[in-house]
Design a protein around this motif. Structure first.
Motif, PDB file in Angstrom:
ATOM      1  N   GLY A  74      11.156 -19.076  62.339  1.00  0.00           N
ATOM      2  CA  GLY A  74      11.407 -19.945  63.486  1.00  0.00           C
ATOM      3  C   GLY A  74      11.622 -19.162  64.762  1.00  0.00           C
ATOM      4  O   GLY A  74      10.763 -18.356  65.152  1.00  0.00           O
ATOM      5  N   GLY A  75      12.770 -19.333  65.374  1.00  0.00           N
ATOM      6  CA  GLY A  75      13.067 -18.629  66.631  1.00  0.00           C
ATOM      7  C   GLY A  75      13.027 -17.122  66.482  1.00  0.00           C
ATOM      8  O   GLY A  75      12.773 -16.401  67.448  1.00  0.00           O
ATOM      9  N   GLY A  76      13.249 -16.611  65.263  1.00  0.00           N
ATOM     10  CA  GLY A  76      13.122 -15.161  65.040  1.00  0.00           C
ATOM     11  C   GLY A  76      11.710 -14.697  65.338  1.00  0.00           C
ATOM     12  O   GLY A  76      11.489 -13.650  65.962  1.00  0.00           O
ATOM     13  N   CYS A  83      15.603 -12.194  61.760  1.00  0.00           N
ATOM     14  CA  CYS A  83      16.313 -13.309  62.416  1.00  0.00           C
ATOM     15  C   CYS A  83      15.805 -14.628  61.852  1.00  0.00           C
ATOM     16  O   CYS A  83      14.609 -14.780  61.597  1.00  0.00           O
ATOM     17  N   SER A  84      16.693 -15.569  61.633  1.00  0.00           N
ATOM     18  CA  SER A  84      16.285 -16.869  61.069  1.00  0.00           C
ATOM     19  C   SER A  84      16.400 -17.994  62.096  1.00  0.00           C
ATOM     20  O   SER A  84      16.583 -19.167  61.742  1.00  0.00           O
ATOM     21  N   GLY A  85      16.303 -17.631  63.379  1.00  0.00           N
ATOM     22  CA  GLY A  85      16.257 -18.670  64.413  1.00  0.00           C
ATOM     23  C   GLY A  85      17.630 -19.161  64.824  1.00  0.00           C
ATOM     24  O   GLY A  85      18.598 -18.408  64.809  1.00  0.00           O
ATOM     25  N   SER A  86      17.691 -20.414  65.172  1.00  0.00           N
ATOM     26  CA  SER A  86      18.960 -21.001  65.638  1.00  0.00           C
ATOM     27  C   SER A  86      19.959 -21.134  64.498  1.00  0.00           C
ATOM     28  O   SER A  86      19.586 -21.335  63.343  1.00  0.00           O
ATOM     29  N   PHE A  87      21.233 -21.077  64.826  1.00  0.00           N
ATOM     30  CA  PHE A  87      22.330 -21.332  63.874  1.00  0.00           C
ATOM     31  C   PHE A  87      22.360 -22.848  63.635  1.00  0.00           C
ATOM     32  O   PHE A  87      22.844 -23.609  64.471  1.00  0.00           O
ATOM     33  N   GLU A  98      25.429 -11.972  57.789  1.00  0.00           N
ATOM     34  CA  GLU A  98      25.963 -12.898  56.793  1.00  0.00           C
ATOM     35  C   GLU A  98      25.285 -14.274  56.876  1.00  0.00           C
ATOM     36  O   GLU A  98      25.313 -15.047  55.928  1.00  0.00           O
ATOM     37  N   LYS A  99      24.668 -14.541  58.032  1.00  0.00           N
ATOM     38  CA  LYS A  99      23.931 -15.806  58.180  1.00  0.00           C
ATOM     39  C   LYS A  99      22.476 -15.527  58.569  1.00  0.00           C
ATOM     40  O   LYS A  99      21.867 -16.219  59.381  1.00  0.00           O
ATOM     41  N   LYS A 100      21.983 -14.432  57.986  1.00  0.00           N
ATOM     42  CA  LYS A 100      20.555 -14.069  58.153  1.00  0.00           C
ATOM     43  C   LYS A 100      20.149 -13.959  59.621  1.00  0.00           C
ATOM     44  O   LYS A 100      19.071 -14.354  60.029  1.00  0.00           O
TER      45      LYS A 100
HETATM   46  C1  LIG Z   1      13.384 -21.941  68.248  1.00  0.00           C
HETATM   47  C2  LIG Z   1      13.629 -23.117  67.412  1.00  0.00           C
HETATM   48  C3  LIG Z   1      14.860 -22.964  66.610  1.00  0.00           C
HETATM   49  C4  LIG Z   1      15.714 -24.183  66.705  1.00  0.00           C
HETATM   50  O1  LIG Z   1      16.008 -24.554  67.853  1.00  0.00           O
HETATM   51  O2  LIG Z   1      16.171 -24.672  65.685  1.00  0.00           O
HETATM   52  C5  LIG Z   1      14.507 -22.549  65.239  1.00  0.00           C
HETATM   53  O3  LIG Z   1      14.699 -21.410  64.931  1.00  0.00           O
HETATM   54  S1  LIG Z   1      13.842 -23.640  64.029  1.00  0.00           S
HETATM   55  C6  LIG Z   1      14.133 -22.722  62.506  1.00  0.00           C
HETATM   56  C7  LIG Z   1      15.614 -22.707  62.161  1.00  0.00           C
HETATM   57  N1  LIG Z   1      15.853 -21.821  61.017  1.00  0.00           N
HETATM   58  C8  LIG Z   1      15.697 -22.195  59.735  1.00  0.00           C
HETATM   59  O4  LIG Z   1      15.356 -23.307  59.440  1.00  0.00           O
HETATM   60  C9  LIG Z   1      15.963 -21.146  58.683  1.00  0.00           C
HETATM   61  C10 LIG Z   1      16.726 -21.737  57.501  1.00  0.00           C
HETATM   62  N2  LIG Z   1      17.060 -20.700  56.529  1.00  0.00           N
HETATM   63  C11 LIG Z   1      16.156 -20.264  55.612  1.00  0.00           C
HETATM   64  O5  LIG Z   1      15.025 -20.695  55.530  1.00  0.00           O
HETATM   65  C12 LIG Z   1      16.631 -19.177  54.680  1.00  0.00           C
HETATM   66  O6  LIG Z   1      18.031 -19.071  54.805  1.00  0.00           O
HETATM   67  C13 LIG Z   1      16.004 -17.810  55.012  1.00  0.00           C
HETATM   68  C14 LIG Z   1      16.176 -17.500  56.471  1.00  0.00           C
HETATM   69  C15 LIG Z   1      14.534 -17.818  54.617  1.00  0.00           C
HETATM   70  C16 LIG Z   1      16.735 -16.749  54.177  1.00  0.00           C
HETATM   71  O7  LIG Z   1      16.729 -17.132  52.832  1.00  0.00           O
HETATM   72  P1  LIG Z   1      17.606 -16.265  51.803  1.00  0.00           P
HETATM   73  O8  LIG Z   1      17.325 -14.833  51.992  1.00  0.00           O
HETATM   74  O9  LIG Z   1      17.425 -16.900  50.460  1.00  0.00           O
HETATM   75  O10 LIG Z   1      19.116 -16.473  52.281  1.00  0.00           O
HETATM   76  P2  LIG Z   1      19.986 -17.825  52.160  1.00  0.00           P
HETATM   77  O11 LIG Z   1      19.133 -19.019  52.360  1.00  0.00           O
HETATM   78  O12 LIG Z   1      20.815 -17.755  50.921  1.00  0.00           O
HETATM   79  O13 LIG Z   1      20.945 -17.682  53.429  1.00  0.00           O
HETATM   80  C17 LIG Z   1      22.137 -16.914  53.393  1.00  0.00           C
HETATM   81  C18 LIG Z   1      23.155 -17.648  54.232  1.00  0.00           C
HETATM   82  O14 LIG Z   1      22.660 -17.718  55.598  1.00  0.00           O
HETATM   83  C19 LIG Z   1      22.621 -19.073  56.010  1.00  0.00           C
HETATM   84  N3  LIG Z   1      21.533 -19.244  56.967  1.00  0.00           N
HETATM   85  C20 LIG Z   1      20.293 -18.706  56.922  1.00  0.00           C
HETATM   86  N4  LIG Z   1      19.573 -19.093  57.996  1.00  0.00           N
HETATM   87  C21 LIG Z   1      20.384 -19.884  58.745  1.00  0.00           C
HETATM   88  C22 LIG Z   1      20.228 -20.595  59.982  1.00  0.00           C
HETATM   89  N5  LIG Z   1      19.105 -20.540  60.681  1.00  0.00           N
HETATM   90  N6  LIG Z   1      21.278 -21.334  60.427  1.00  0.00           N
HETATM   91  C23 LIG Z   1      22.447 -21.385  59.719  1.00  0.00           C
HETATM   92  N7  LIG Z   1      22.674 -20.715  58.552  1.00  0.00           N
HETATM   93  C24 LIG Z   1      21.632 -19.982  58.090  1.00  0.00           C
HETATM   94  C25 LIG Z   1      22.415 -19.850  54.732  1.00  0.00           C
HETATM   95  O15 LIG Z   1      22.798 -21.180  54.920  1.00  0.00           O
HETATM   96  C26 LIG Z   1      23.334 -19.103  53.792  1.00  0.00           C
HETATM   97  O16 LIG Z   1      24.653 -19.461  54.118  1.00  0.00           O
HETATM   98  P3  LIG Z   1      25.735 -19.634  52.931  1.00  0.00           P
HETATM   99  O17 LIG Z   1      25.139 -20.658  51.995  1.00  0.00           O
HETATM  100  O18 LIG Z   1      26.958 -20.091  53.635  1.00  0.00           O
HETATM  101  O19 LIG Z   1      25.845 -18.265  52.315  1.00  0.00           O
END
Ligand SMILES: CC[C@@H](C(=O)O)C(=O)SCCNC(=O)CCNC(=O)[C@H](O)C(C)(C)COP(=O)(O)OP(=O)(O)OC[C@H]1O[C@@H](n2cnc3c(N)ncnc32)[C@H](O)[C@@H]1OP(=O)(O)O
Length: 279
Positions: free
Chosen positions: A142-144, A93-97, A54-56
């Motif tokens: 990212g972390g993924g 995986c989309s890395g950290s929450f 649900e949070k990728k």
């Molecule tokens: C190791 C370093 C580490 C750190 O310490 O931070 C890292 O990983 S840095 C990188 C951190 N991650 C991100 O920046 C990823 C951000 N998210 C995205 O770019 C996109 O969500 C996606 C992963 C490319 C997917 O896009 P899409 O398929 O269009 O889905 P949505 O964007 O609609 O996401 C659905 C839902 O999931 C939530 N989400 C996704 N990724 C994260 C995350 N990393 N942390 C928290 N929440 C995340 C997104 O906010 C949506 O939530 P709702 O809007 O509540 O449905």
């Protein structure tokens, strides 16, 4: 002042090496998602699932703790020979929450501590005497992109996209890619990927060795098991575990110690008695 040949040491005096159990207690309160581990004694293959679709499949603090505990459990699994790391939903995986990250930016030690825990997990996963493969479907952000480097092999789906976005996020890699990515694709390509955060699609990943094969999204677990079994099913567990230990060796001493553990044992004697003509 260090000589020009040495890298200028970073002043990290404000960062302190933590006790990992303390880190687990601190991060464990940040709930969200699940890490699920199942071990199949018949096949000797374990399945480690990143389950926060649900949070990728981003990692909450609790997931970081449970991931570390799952690796510790696999270290004790003496009858295992393989591991499949996969995730639920349409994205690896989309890395950290980020909702958690935003709560932890008041002290650099918070990021440092989380990195310590994830470093411990990915290094110990890499060092497991199991042949491990990650199924990377959809996006790995990212972390993924870092966690997927902790396994021996990676199987992508046709539409996989990897992006090291850490620089864009104002940080660096933190879960091992600084070393693992360089080992996998080389200094220059790793630096290019990390500086630009550009998309790495399946075709390029195969070409540079970041991906070892392709699986179909719908049948990815079965496809991965078939791929893995083609490499481990024909060998006894002890021999598979020895090959992994050997490839992890960092000295000839370790290699001959592993050899010595197999010399004259049943697999060795049986093979000698076959008088093989291999090809
Ligand atoms: C190791 C370093 C580490 C750190 O310490 O931070 C890292 O990983 S840095 C990188 C951190 N991650 C991100 O920046 C990823 C951000 N998210 C995205 O770019 C996109 O969500 C996606 C992963 C490319 C997917 O896009 P899409 O398929 O269009 O889905 P949505 O964007 O609609 O996401 C659905 C839902 O999931 C939530 N989400 C996704 N990724 C994260 C995350 N990393 N942390 C928290 N929440 C995340 C997104 O906010 C949506 O939530 P709702 O809007 O509540 O449905």
């Amino acid at each position: 002042m260090s000589s020009s040949a040495e890298i200028e040491p970073l002043d990290a005096s404000y960062l302190t090496e933590p006790n990992l159990e303390d880190v687990k207690r601190q991060l464990g309160i940040y709930e969200g998602g699940r890490i699920k581990l199942t071990k199949d004694e018949d096949s000797g293959v374990a399945y480690l699932c990143i389950d926060h679709a649900e949070k990728k499949n981003c990692f909450s603090g609790k997931m970081m703790v449970d991931f570390n505990d799952a690796v510790a459990e696999l270290e004790k699994w003496e009858t295992g020979k393989g591991l499949i790391l996969y995730s639920s939903g349409d994205l690896f995986c989309s890395g950290s929450f980020l909702n958690v990250v935003k709560q932890l930016t008041d002290d650099p030690n918070h990021g440092y501590r989380a990195s310590c825990l994830m470093h411990d997990s990915v290094q110990r996963l890499r060092n497991l005497p199991l042949v491990s493969v990650a199924i990377v479907q959809g996006k790995s952000i990212g972390g993924g992109g870092e966690i997927m480097l902790s396994t021996d092999f990676r199987l992508f789906t046709q539409n996989t996209l990897v992006a090291y976005v850490q620089a864009k996020m104002g940080i660096t890699t933190a879960w091992g890619a600084g070393m693992f990515l360089k080992q996998k694709v080389g200094h220059s390509k790793a630096l290019d990927y990390i500086l630009t955060g550009r998309k790495i699609l399946t075709e390029e990943a195969l070409a540079v060795g970041l991906a070892d094969g392709i699986v179909n999204h719908e049948t990815r677990l079965d496809d991965a098991l078939t791929w893995l079994n083609a490499r481990i099913q024909h060998l006894p567990t002890s021999l598979v575990r020895a090959q992994k230990r050997n490839i992890l060796a960092t000295s000839f001493l370790e290699e001959r110690q592993v050899l010595g553990s197999l010399w004259g044992r049943p697999s060795h004697l049986n093979a000698l008695n076959q008088n093989y003509k291999h090809y």
